[in-house]
Design an enzyme around this catalytic site. Structure first.
Site, short mmCIF file in Angstrom:
data_model
loop_
_atom_site.label_atom_id
_atom_site.label_comp_id
_atom_site.label_asym_id
_atom_site.label_seq_id
_atom_site.Cartn_x
_atom_site.Cartn_y
_atom_site.Cartn_z
N CYS A 176 0.87 -1.17 0.00
CA CYS A 176 0.00 0.00 0.00
C CYS A 176 0.91 1.22 0.00
O CYS A 176 1.99 1.19 0.57
CB CYS A 176 -0.94 0.13 1.21
SG CYS A 176 -2.24 -1.11 1.25
N GLY A 227 0.47 -0.64 -4.85
CA GLY A 227 -0.89 -1.17 -4.76
C GLY A 227 -1.70 -0.71 -5.95
O GLY A 227 -1.64 0.46 -6.31
N ASN A 256 -0.51 1.47 5.84
CA ASN A 256 0.36 0.55 5.12
C ASN A 256 0.93 -0.41 6.15
O ASN A 256 1.66 0.01 7.04
CB ASN A 256 1.46 1.32 4.41
CG ASN A 256 2.51 0.42 3.76
OD1 ASN A 256 3.64 0.82 3.57
ND2 ASN A 256 2.15 -0.79 3.41
N ASP A 289 16.39 -12.45 -11.33
CA ASP A 289 15.08 -12.03 -10.81
C ASP A 289 15.24 -11.66 -9.34
O ASP A 289 16.24 -12.01 -8.71
CB ASP A 289 14.04 -13.15 -10.99
CG ASP A 289 12.62 -12.60 -11.06
OD1 ASP A 289 12.42 -11.39 -10.80
OD2 ASP A 289 11.69 -13.38 -11.35
N ASP A 290 14.24 -10.94 -8.78
CA ASP A 290 14.38 -10.49 -7.41
C ASP A 290 14.09 -11.59 -6.39
O ASP A 290 14.71 -11.63 -5.33
CB ASP A 290 13.49 -9.26 -7.14
CG ASP A 290 12.08 -9.48 -7.62
OD1 ASP A 290 11.35 -10.26 -6.99
OD2 ASP A 290 11.71 -8.88 -8.65
N CYS A 293 13.90 -6.55 9.29
CA CYS A 293 13.09 -7.77 9.40
C CYS A 293 13.50 -8.66 8.24
O CYS A 293 13.56 -8.23 7.09
CB CYS A 293 11.60 -7.45 9.29
SG CYS A 293 10.59 -8.97 9.26
N CYS A 349 10.68 -13.63 6.52
CA CYS A 349 10.21 -14.54 5.46
C CYS A 349 11.35 -15.42 4.95
O CYS A 349 11.11 -16.46 4.35
CB CYS A 349 9.54 -13.77 4.32
SG CYS A 349 10.53 -12.42 3.69
S1 SF4 Z 1 8.47 -11.13 6.71
FE1 SF4 Z 1 9.65 -10.59 4.85
S2 SF4 Z 1 8.23 -9.38 3.60
FE2 SF4 Z 1 7.36 -9.46 5.67
S3 SF4 Z 1 8.09 -7.62 6.72
FE3 SF4 Z 1 9.58 -9.24 7.17
S4 SF4 Z 1 11.13 -9.12 5.55
FE4 SF4 Z 1 9.35 -7.95 4.88
#
Ligand code: SF4
Length: 466
Positions: free
Chosen positions: A2, A33, A108, A351-352, A439, A442
């Protein structure tokens, strides 16, 4: 995802200026978005709202901008992460609070305790009109007991968990808010007498505003005729900017934490070339987000950079389209391959990321159909093995190909000759930051706030709506 923007424009030389600035800023954030867009504006007495499904350029007419007018405006372009893709869930949303009047909100991120907060408010008699966590956040603020919006915002925010950059608008002030970890970006800019806040610096540049600074993690800024004033600080002991903003989400023309996203992606490509070299004749990107990484790979490896895939820019980014059907169509319609570049050559394609694996296979096939002798897929992030709960609707964990297949099995699945992913350390190094500032959940499964692993995008969907 977003995109959010906020404008405070005391000059009012042109009565539509705030809404117009919001409109052009949203244009620059369209990549965040594509489902719906909206602007709320105020001239100091009430809030006016226009929001519709569609792209920014389709949603607003000249008449809308004239009707919105105002000395302040809040704009939003939506990609759904909680709640389905429908007009009721479009933003900004407007709620009314006893004694204080109206509040517009643009959000967001993802409030991960929205279910509990909503249940609590429902027991107190609050009726919800949408299945979006954003309405929950707005109602939590509106139902606080303080006598001013400043008080209510200050007492409400500690109740929220997750990732949220917010822009709030009342007839008297604009607020810019970032969650304690700063997961989603938000920056402050200036254009003449006007103050702007936006998800990314590219939105400031588009309207000729200058970047002033980032809104700090945990900071609440109140902006009115006196300029921006911090009214609260909820910063956590560490930071947690989403590393996927660097990899894919943010525009390559933006800066994150004072660092160019384009340069970061080039460094990712250079490191990828060091970690996963290939004997090849040409390096091509999957456009657009992987272009800088392919430039970096080519530069470091000495293999010539060429464009081998041409993107139809009028079809949205496959990843951020909200339904599986749209995503499948997007893959088929999105790219044309250049036989002149590919025929008889050994091709490195950069690719990313690989999310579900449903895009990479068709791309490899397309390259081979256009004569590529070998296809070496290089990915400028590590395997995505874990679900995001903080505002990126990647997929449920079971749908993530790397959650159940190892790299060699993924290579076979997508039909590439070789497959190489950037290491976690290489990705972090390229951002110029440290693991303690980002972070990476993932990729690693290390969530910075406790999450319910079964939480789904439609977790608020079953509720009856008015
Ligand atoms: S889990 Fe991955 S996509 Fe989600 S906020 Fe953390 S680093 Fe970003």
């Amino acid at each position: 995802m977003c995109g959010i923007v906020g404008i405070w424009n005391p000059a009012r030389a042109d009565p539509t200026e705030a809404a117009r600035l919001a409109f052009f800023s949203l244009y620059a954030l369209q990549h965040r978005g594509q489902e719906s867009a909206g602007i709320a504006a105020t001239d100091g007495t009430d809030l006016r709202l226009v929001r519709r499904m569609g792209l920014v350029g389709q949603v607003f007419s000249e008449t809308d901008l004239a009707v919105l007018g105002g000395r302040a405006a809040l704009g939003h372009t939506r990609y759904s992460t909680t709640g389905s893709s429908r007009i009721q869930n479009a933003q900004p949303m407007v709620v009314t609070a006893d004694g204080l009047g109206e509040l517009a909100i643009g959000h967001n991120g993802n409030c991960i305790n929205a279910r509990e907060l909503r249940d609590e408010l429902s027991r107190e008699g609050v009726r919800f009109a949408t299945s979006s966590d954003t309405e929950v956040v707005a109602q939590v603020i509106a139902r606080e007991t303080g006598t001013t919006w400043d008080d209510r915002i200050r007492t409400a925010l500690p109740k929220l968990r997750g990732a949220w950059s917010l822009v709030l608008l009342t007839p008297a002030a604009l607020y810019a808010v970032r969650d304690p970890l700063g997961v989603r970006p938000l920056c402050l800019g200036r254009k003449g007498e006007a103050w702007l806040v936006a998800s990314e610096t590219c939105a400031l540049e588009t309207v000729g505003a200058v970047f002033v600074r980032e809104v700090a993690p945990g900071e609440v800024l109140r902006i009115d005729s006196g300029g921006p004033v911090p009214i609260a600080d909820f910063a956590a002991s560490r930071r947690g900017l989403c590393v996927f903003e660097h990899v894919y989400l943010a525009s390559a023309s933006s800066d994150l934490g004072g660092v160019s996203v384009y340069a970061t992606r080039e460094r990712m490509g250079e490191t990828l070339a060091d970690e996963h070299p290939a004997a090849a004749d040409v390096v091509i990107p999957v456009p657009d987000s992987a272009i800088p990484a392919a430039v970096g790979y080519a530069r470091r490896s000495g293999i010539p950079f060429r464009e081998g895939l041409i993107k139809n820019r009028y079809i949205g980014r496959t990843f951020i389209q909200p339904s599986p059907q749209l995503r499948r169509q997007g893959v088929a319609l999105k790219y044309n391959a250049l036989r002149d570049v590919l025929d008889g050559r050994r091709v490195v394609v950069v690719d990313d990321s690989i999310v579900r694996g449903s895009t990479s296979g068709p791309i490899v096939e397309l390259l081979r159909r256009h004569g590529a002798r070998e296809v070496h897929m290089r990915i400028c992030s590590p395997p995505i093995r874990h679900q995001c709960f903080f505002g990126v609707d990647m997929a449920h964990r079971d749908e993530l190909i790397a959650s159940h297949l190892e790299v060699e099995a993924i290579r076979r699945h997508i039909g590439a000759d070789t497959l190489g992913y950037l290491s976690l350390a290489g990705m972090i190094r390229a951002t110029g930051g440290t693991e303690a500032e980002l972070c990476t959940a993932c990729f690693t499964g290390d969530y910075l706030v406790p999450v319910q692993l079964e939480l789904a995008k439609d977790s608020l969907e079953a509720e009856p709506v008015r």
